[in-house]
Design a protein around this motif. Sequence first.
Motif, PDB file in Angstrom:
ATOM      1  N   GLN A  13      14.063 100.055 -51.663  1.00  0.00           N
ATOM      2  CA  GLN A  13      14.798  99.675 -50.557  1.00  0.00           C
ATOM      3  C   GLN A  13      15.344  98.173 -51.146  1.00  0.00           C
ATOM      4  O   GLN A  13      14.880  97.529 -51.884  1.00  0.00           O
ATOM      5  N   PRO A  14      16.613  97.841 -50.702  1.00  0.00           N
ATOM      6  CA  PRO A  14      17.320  96.779 -50.991  1.00  0.00           C
ATOM      7  C   PRO A  14      16.557  95.300 -50.684  1.00  0.00           C
ATOM      8  O   PRO A  14      15.922  95.429 -49.543  1.00  0.00           O
ATOM      9  N   ILE A  15      16.872  94.561 -51.287  1.00  0.00           N
ATOM     10  CA  ILE A  15      16.207  93.229 -50.904  1.00  0.00           C
ATOM     11  C   ILE A  15      17.575  92.078 -50.863  1.00  0.00           C
ATOM     12  O   ILE A  15      18.475  92.413 -51.553  1.00  0.00           O
ATOM     13  N   GLU A  16      17.237  90.990 -50.242  1.00  0.00           N
ATOM     14  CA  GLU A  16      18.198  89.892 -50.180  1.00  0.00           C
ATOM     15  C   GLU A  16      17.589  88.663 -50.899  1.00  0.00           C
ATOM     16  O   GLU A  16      16.398  88.580 -50.515  1.00  0.00           O
ATOM     17  N   MET A  17      18.320  88.203 -51.697  1.00  0.00           N
ATOM     18  CA  MET A  17      17.772  86.995 -52.722  1.00  0.00           C
ATOM     19  C   MET A  17      19.000  85.758 -52.641  1.00  0.00           C
ATOM     20  O   MET A  17      20.150  86.184 -52.612  1.00  0.00           O
ATOM     21  N   ILE A  18      18.303  84.618 -52.947  1.00  0.00           N
ATOM     22  CA  ILE A  18      19.137  83.405 -53.237  1.00  0.00           C
ATOM     23  C   ILE A  18      18.899  83.187 -54.550  1.00  0.00           C
ATOM     24  O   ILE A  18      17.612  82.986 -55.066  1.00  0.00           O
ATOM     25  N   TYR A  19      19.896  83.231 -55.388  1.00  0.00           N
ATOM     26  CA  TYR A  19      19.924  83.191 -56.911  1.00  0.00           C
ATOM     27  C   TYR A  19      20.639  82.042 -57.460  1.00  0.00           C
ATOM     28  O   TYR A  19      21.853  81.904 -57.061  1.00  0.00           O
ATOM     29  N   MET A  20      20.084  81.262 -58.365  1.00  0.00           N
ATOM     30  CA  MET A  20      20.803  80.405 -58.846  1.00  0.00           C
ATOM     31  C   MET A  20      21.123  80.637 -60.258  1.00  0.00           C
ATOM     32  O   MET A  20      20.279  80.790 -61.224  1.00  0.00           O
ATOM     33  N   ASN A  21      22.446  80.423 -60.587  1.00  0.00           N
ATOM     34  CA  ASN A  21      23.056  81.004 -61.819  1.00  0.00           C
ATOM     35  C   ASN A  21      22.935  79.702 -63.011  1.00  0.00           C
ATOM     36  O   ASN A  21      22.445  78.560 -62.740  1.00  0.00           O
ATOM     37  N   LEU A  60      15.319  82.130 -56.029  1.00  0.00           N
ATOM     38  CA  LEU A  60      14.696  81.072 -55.112  1.00  0.00           C
ATOM     39  C   LEU A  60      14.022  81.470 -53.971  1.00  0.00           C
ATOM     40  O   LEU A  60      13.126  80.852 -53.818  1.00  0.00           O
ATOM     41  N   ALA A  61      14.561  82.661 -53.528  1.00  0.00           N
ATOM     42  CA  ALA A  61      13.869  83.204 -52.333  1.00  0.00           C
ATOM     43  C   ALA A  61      14.291  84.638 -52.131  1.00  0.00           C
ATOM     44  O   ALA A  61      15.287  84.999 -52.783  1.00  0.00           O
ATOM     45  N   VAL A  62      13.453  85.409 -51.562  1.00  0.00           N
ATOM     46  CA  VAL A  62      13.628  86.862 -51.322  1.00  0.00           C
ATOM     47  C   VAL A  62      13.224  87.092 -50.018  1.00  0.00           C
ATOM     48  O   VAL A  62      12.294  86.801 -49.469  1.00  0.00           O
ATOM     49  N   SER A  63      13.882  88.034 -49.299  1.00  0.00           N
ATOM     50  CA  SER A  63      13.643  88.790 -48.026  1.00  0.00           C
ATOM     51  C   SER A  63      14.250  89.936 -47.847  1.00  0.00           C
ATOM     52  O   SER A  63      15.008  90.495 -48.813  1.00  0.00           O
ATOM     53  N   TYR A  64      13.780  90.523 -46.713  1.00  0.00           N
ATOM     54  CA  TYR A  64      14.248  91.978 -46.600  1.00  0.00           C
ATOM     55  C   TYR A  64      15.505  91.858 -45.674  1.00  0.00           C
ATOM     56  O   TYR A  64      15.623  91.047 -44.936  1.00  0.00           O
TER      57      TYR A  64
END
Length: 69
Positions: A13-21, A60-64
């Motif tokens: 199942q996919p997740i949404e995340m905030i990612y810092m490059n 930085l953060a993960v959510s469904y």
Amino acid sequence: MLIKIQRSLIERQPIEMIYMNARLECTKRKVLVRRIEKDYITAYCFFRNDIRRFKIQDILAVSYPPTLR
């Protein structure tokens, strides 16, 4: 956070995340985790339409997504 990443892998199942490059820019990504390694995850990124590697420490953060909550 790691539990949600593992759930994405196990349940496909996919997740949404905030990612810092590397340039310290933050982006929101919707991904489907394919592999979890010690310091990285490999995931299909819907934003880039490609398989990508992400450093776990830079997530930085993960959510469904709303439909999976």
